[in-house]
Structures are given as C-alpha cells and as structure tokens.
Design a protein around this motif. Structure first.
Motif, PDB file in Angstrom:
ATOM      1  N   ARG A  52      45.690  21.004  49.411  1.00 42.41           N
ATOM      2  CA  ARG A  52      44.380  21.057  48.751  1.00 42.41           C
ATOM      3  C   ARG A  52      43.791  22.465  48.847  1.00 42.41           C
ATOM      4  NH1 ARG A  52      41.725  19.100  44.901  1.00 42.41           N
ATOM      5  NH2 ARG A  52      40.061  17.648  45.268  1.00 42.41           N
ATOM      6  N   GLU A  53      43.974  23.094  49.985  1.00 41.67           N
ATOM      7  CA  GLU A  53      43.484  24.460  50.178  1.00 41.67           C
ATOM      8  C   GLU A  53      44.192  25.429  49.230  1.00 41.67           C
ATOM      9  OE1 GLU A  53      42.764  27.689  53.763  1.00 41.67           O
ATOM     10  OE2 GLU A  53      44.257  26.118  54.049  1.00 41.67           O
ATOM     11  N   ALA A  54      45.491  25.230  49.030  1.00 43.77           N
ATOM     12  CA  ALA A  54      46.250  26.092  48.116  1.00 43.77           C
ATOM     13  C   ALA A  54      45.755  25.953  46.685  1.00 43.77           C
ATOM     14  CB  ALA A  54      47.743  25.782  48.199  1.00 43.77           C
ATOM     15  N   ILE A  55      45.373  24.748  46.278  1.00 43.39           N
ATOM     16  CA  ILE A  55      44.826  24.559  44.933  1.00 43.39           C
ATOM     17  C   ILE A  55      43.587  25.424  44.749  1.00 43.39           C
ATOM     18  CG2 ILE A  55      43.664  22.949  43.370  1.00 43.39           C
ATOM     19  CD1 ILE A  55      45.433  20.738  44.516  1.00 43.39           C
ATOM     20  N   ALA A  56      42.694  25.365  45.726  1.00 45.94           N
ATOM     21  CA  ALA A  56      41.456  26.145  45.642  1.00 45.94           C
ATOM     22  C   ALA A  56      41.756  27.646  45.652  1.00 45.94           C
ATOM     23  CB  ALA A  56      40.524  25.777  46.793  1.00 45.94           C
ATOM     24  N   CYS A  60      41.250  30.134  42.436  1.00 45.13           N
ATOM     25  CA  CYS A  60      40.405  31.315  42.623  1.00 45.13           C
ATOM     26  C   CYS A  60      41.178  32.572  42.225  1.00 45.13           C
ATOM     27  CB  CYS A  60      39.973  31.390  44.089  1.00 45.13           C
ATOM     28  SG  CYS A  60      39.133  32.920  44.557  1.00 45.13           S
ATOM     29  N   SER A  61      42.425  32.637  42.619  1.00 40.96           N
ATOM     30  CA  SER A  61      43.249  33.810  42.361  1.00 40.96           C
ATOM     31  C   SER A  61      43.383  34.097  40.866  1.00 40.96           C
ATOM     32  CB  SER A  61      44.628  33.607  42.995  1.00 40.96           C
ATOM     33  OG  SER A  61      45.453  34.718  42.775  1.00 40.96           O
ATOM     34  N   ILE A  62      43.695  33.083  40.062  1.00 36.12           N
ATOM     35  CA  ILE A  62      43.848  33.326  38.620  1.00 36.12           C
ATOM     36  C   ILE A  62      42.501  33.649  37.992  1.00 36.12           C
ATOM     37  CG2 ILE A  62      43.738  30.907  37.912  1.00 36.12           C
ATOM     38  CD1 ILE A  62      45.873  33.721  36.309  1.00 36.12           C
ATOM     39  N   ASP A  63      41.426  33.092  38.526  1.00 36.93           N
ATOM     40  CA  ASP A  63      40.096  33.438  38.008  1.00 36.93           C
ATOM     41  C   ASP A  63      39.781  34.916  38.261  1.00 36.93           C
ATOM     42  OD1 ASP A  63      39.736  30.858  37.111  1.00 36.93           O
ATOM     43  OD2 ASP A  63      38.471  30.254  38.800  1.00 36.93           O
ATOM     44  N   VAL A  64      40.146  35.400  39.437  1.00 38.78           N
ATOM     45  CA  VAL A  64      39.919  36.819  39.754  1.00 38.78           C
ATOM     46  C   VAL A  64      40.782  37.697  38.848  1.00 38.78           C
ATOM     47  CG1 VAL A  64      40.204  38.608  41.519  1.00 38.78           C
ATOM     48  CG2 VAL A  64      39.174  36.405  42.123  1.00 38.78           C
ATOM     49  N   ILE A  65      42.036  37.341  38.707  1.00 35.01           N
ATOM     50  CA  ILE A  65      42.933  38.118  37.840  1.00 35.01           C
ATOM     51  C   ILE A  65      42.386  38.154  36.419  1.00 35.01           C
ATOM     52  CG2 ILE A  65      45.237  38.138  36.779  1.00 35.01           C
ATOM     53  CD1 ILE A  65      46.267  37.032  39.531  1.00 35.01           C
ATOM     54  N   ALA A  66      41.935  37.000  35.931  1.00 34.54           N
ATOM     55  CA  ALA A  66      41.389  36.922  34.571  1.00 34.54           C
ATOM     56  C   ALA A  66      40.127  37.757  34.417  1.00 34.54           C
ATOM     57  CB  ALA A  66      41.107  35.463  34.204  1.00 34.54           C
ATOM     58  N   SER A  67      39.396  37.946  35.490  1.00 36.82           N
ATOM     59  CA  SER A  67      38.181  38.762  35.412  1.00 36.82           C
ATOM     60  C   SER A  67      38.489  40.260  35.437  1.00 36.82           C
ATOM     61  CB  SER A  67      37.220  38.412  36.558  1.00 36.82           C
ATOM     62  OG  SER A  67      37.681  38.932  37.791  1.00 36.82           O
ATOM     63  N   ILE A  68      39.713  40.610  35.841  1.00 38.44           N
ATOM     64  CA  ILE A  68      40.084  42.023  35.970  1.00 38.44           C
ATOM     65  C   ILE A  68      40.898  42.521  34.783  1.00 38.44           C
ATOM     66  CG2 ILE A  68      41.399  43.671  37.368  1.00 38.44           C
ATOM     67  CD1 ILE A  68      40.617  41.987  39.829  1.00 38.44           C
ATOM     68  N   ILE A  69      41.886  41.737  34.354  1.00 33.68           N
ATOM     69  CA  ILE A  69      42.722  42.198  33.242  1.00 33.68           C
ATOM     70  C   ILE A  69      42.671  41.184  32.097  1.00 33.68           C
ATOM     71  CG2 ILE A  69      44.287  43.611  34.625  1.00 33.68           C
ATOM     72  CD1 ILE A  69      46.329  41.387  34.552  1.00 33.68           C
ATOM     73  N   PRO A  70      42.648  41.667  30.872  1.00 35.42           N
ATOM     74  CA  PRO A  70      42.633  40.756  29.722  1.00 35.42           C
ATOM     75  C   PRO A  70      43.947  39.995  29.613  1.00 35.42           C
ATOM     76  CG  PRO A  70      42.675  43.050  28.983  1.00 35.42           C
ATOM     77  CD  PRO A  70      42.605  43.072  30.477  1.00 35.42           C
ATOM     78  N   ARG A 109      47.656  45.166  40.987  1.00 36.74           N
ATOM     79  CA  ARG A 109      46.331  45.509  41.521  1.00 36.74           C
ATOM     80  C   ARG A 109      45.388  44.306  41.431  1.00 36.74           C
ATOM     81  NH1 ARG A 109      47.480  50.707  39.439  1.00 36.74           N
ATOM     82  NH2 ARG A 109      46.680  50.183  37.387  1.00 36.74           N
ATOM     83  N   ALA A 110      45.442  43.595  40.314  1.00 34.33           N
ATOM     84  CA  ALA A 110      44.601  42.405  40.145  1.00 34.33           C
ATOM     85  C   ALA A 110      45.000  41.326  41.151  1.00 34.33           C
ATOM     86  CB  ALA A 110      44.702  41.881  38.716  1.00 34.33           C
ATOM     87  N   GLN A 111      46.301  41.163  41.378  1.00 35.57           N
ATOM     88  CA  GLN A 111      46.760  40.173  42.355  1.00 35.57           C
ATOM     89  C   GLN A 111      46.338  40.558  43.773  1.00 35.57           C
ATOM     90  OE1 GLN A 111      50.952  40.165  41.259  1.00 35.57           O
ATOM     91  NE2 GLN A 111      50.754  38.078  40.452  1.00 35.57           N
ATOM     92  N   ALA A 112      46.357  41.847  44.078  1.00 34.02           N
ATOM     93  CA  ALA A 112      45.928  42.303  45.404  1.00 34.02           C
ATOM     94  C   ALA A 112      44.439  42.012  45.606  1.00 34.02           C
ATOM     95  CB  ALA A 112      46.219  43.793  45.568  1.00 34.02           C
ATOM     96  N   GLU A 113      43.647  42.242  44.571  1.00 32.08           N
ATOM     97  CA  GLU A 113      42.214  41.938  44.647  1.00 32.08           C
ATOM     98  C   GLU A 113      42.010  40.436  44.828  1.00 32.08           C
ATOM     99  OE1 GLU A 113      38.151  42.369  44.867  1.00 32.08           O
ATOM    100  OE2 GLU A 113      39.682  43.943  44.971  1.00 32.08           O
ATOM    101  N   ALA A 114      42.791  39.647  44.093  1.00 34.53           N
ATOM    102  CA  ALA A 114      42.682  38.188  44.216  1.00 34.53           C
ATOM    103  C   ALA A 114      43.077  37.726  45.619  1.00 34.53           C
ATOM    104  CB  ALA A 114      43.579  37.514  43.162  1.00 34.53           C
ATOM    105  N   GLU A 115      44.065  38.370  46.184  1.00 41.16           N
ATOM    106  CA  GLU A 115      44.498  38.041  47.553  1.00 41.16           C
ATOM    107  C   GLU A 115      43.364  38.272  48.541  1.00 41.16           C
ATOM    108  OE1 GLU A 115      47.409  36.986  50.472  1.00 41.16           O
ATOM    109  OE2 GLU A 115      47.700  37.029  48.308  1.00 41.16           O
TER     110      GLU A 115
END
Length: 119
Positions: A52-56, A60-70, A109-115
């Motif tokens: 369940r924690e991994a889902i959250a 969150c990770s893909i939301d951050v990536i989507a906010s950084i790169i189109p 870079r986006a994945q690192a920020e999401a991490e």
C-alpha cells in the motif's frame, strides 16, 4: 464604513476568471494519459514492493515527474530507454545520440526529484 467601489461585480469577475482558468490549467498539469501513469506505477511497484505504501509513493513519483517534464519528453525518454537495449546498429544510435541523452537526462533528473519528494 462602505467602500466606494461595489464589491459584488469585482468578486463575480474574479470567480469567472478563476473558473475559466481552472480547466485549462488542470489539462496542462494532467497531460499524461491515465494508461501511462498506471504503467509507471505498476513498474515502480514491481521495483519497490507491492505494498500500500508503494502505491502511494509510486503515484506521487509519477505526479512529480509529470509536473517537471511534459508528456512528449517523457515518451521520448522512455523510447530511448527501450531502444538503447537493442543490440544492433539501431540501438547504438539511441545510445550515442546527443538528443537521446538529453531526453534521458531530463527524465533521470525528474526521477531523482520524485525520489526525494516521495520516498
């Protein structure tokens, strides 16, 4: 004490402006198709445990990536990752192209920020 300027029309105008700007902004922020987000989350969960924690965290990770790169840039980077694994001349072109490297660096870079933000 009453204001010399009637507040009602100003408030109505502001509400109308917000309503008009809201949907366009939501579209801009949500340009990743649901299937792409789901695919990312499934892969992320495989790598980080199917809890369940991994889902959250993965959501969150893909939301951050989507906010950084189109999304278009995300697709380019995913294509580079996939094609660079091909053991042929075509794969070599993806591994050595400057454009491919730039797209991949943007994703990393986006994945690192999401991490940092999500895990």
């Amino acid at each position: 004490m009453r204001s010399a300027v009637p507040v009602g029309p100003i408030v109505a105008t502001l509400i109308a402006m917000i309503a008009l700007c809201g949907p366009a902004r939501a579209e801009e922020l949500n340009d990743y198709p649901t299937s792409a987000r789901a695919e990312y989350v499934f892969g992320c969960m495989k790598a980080n445990g199917e809890t369940r924690e991994a889902i959250a965290q993965c959501s969150c990770s893909i939301d951050v990536i989507a906010s950084i790169i189109p999304y278009e840039r995300y697709v380019t980077a995913e294509t580079v990752l996939s094609m660079s694994q091909v053991h042929s001349n075509l794969g070599t072109q993806f591994r050595t192209s400057e454009q491919a490297a730039n797209a991949l660096n943007d994703l990393r870079r986006a994945q690192a920020e999401a991490e940092v933000r999500c895990f």
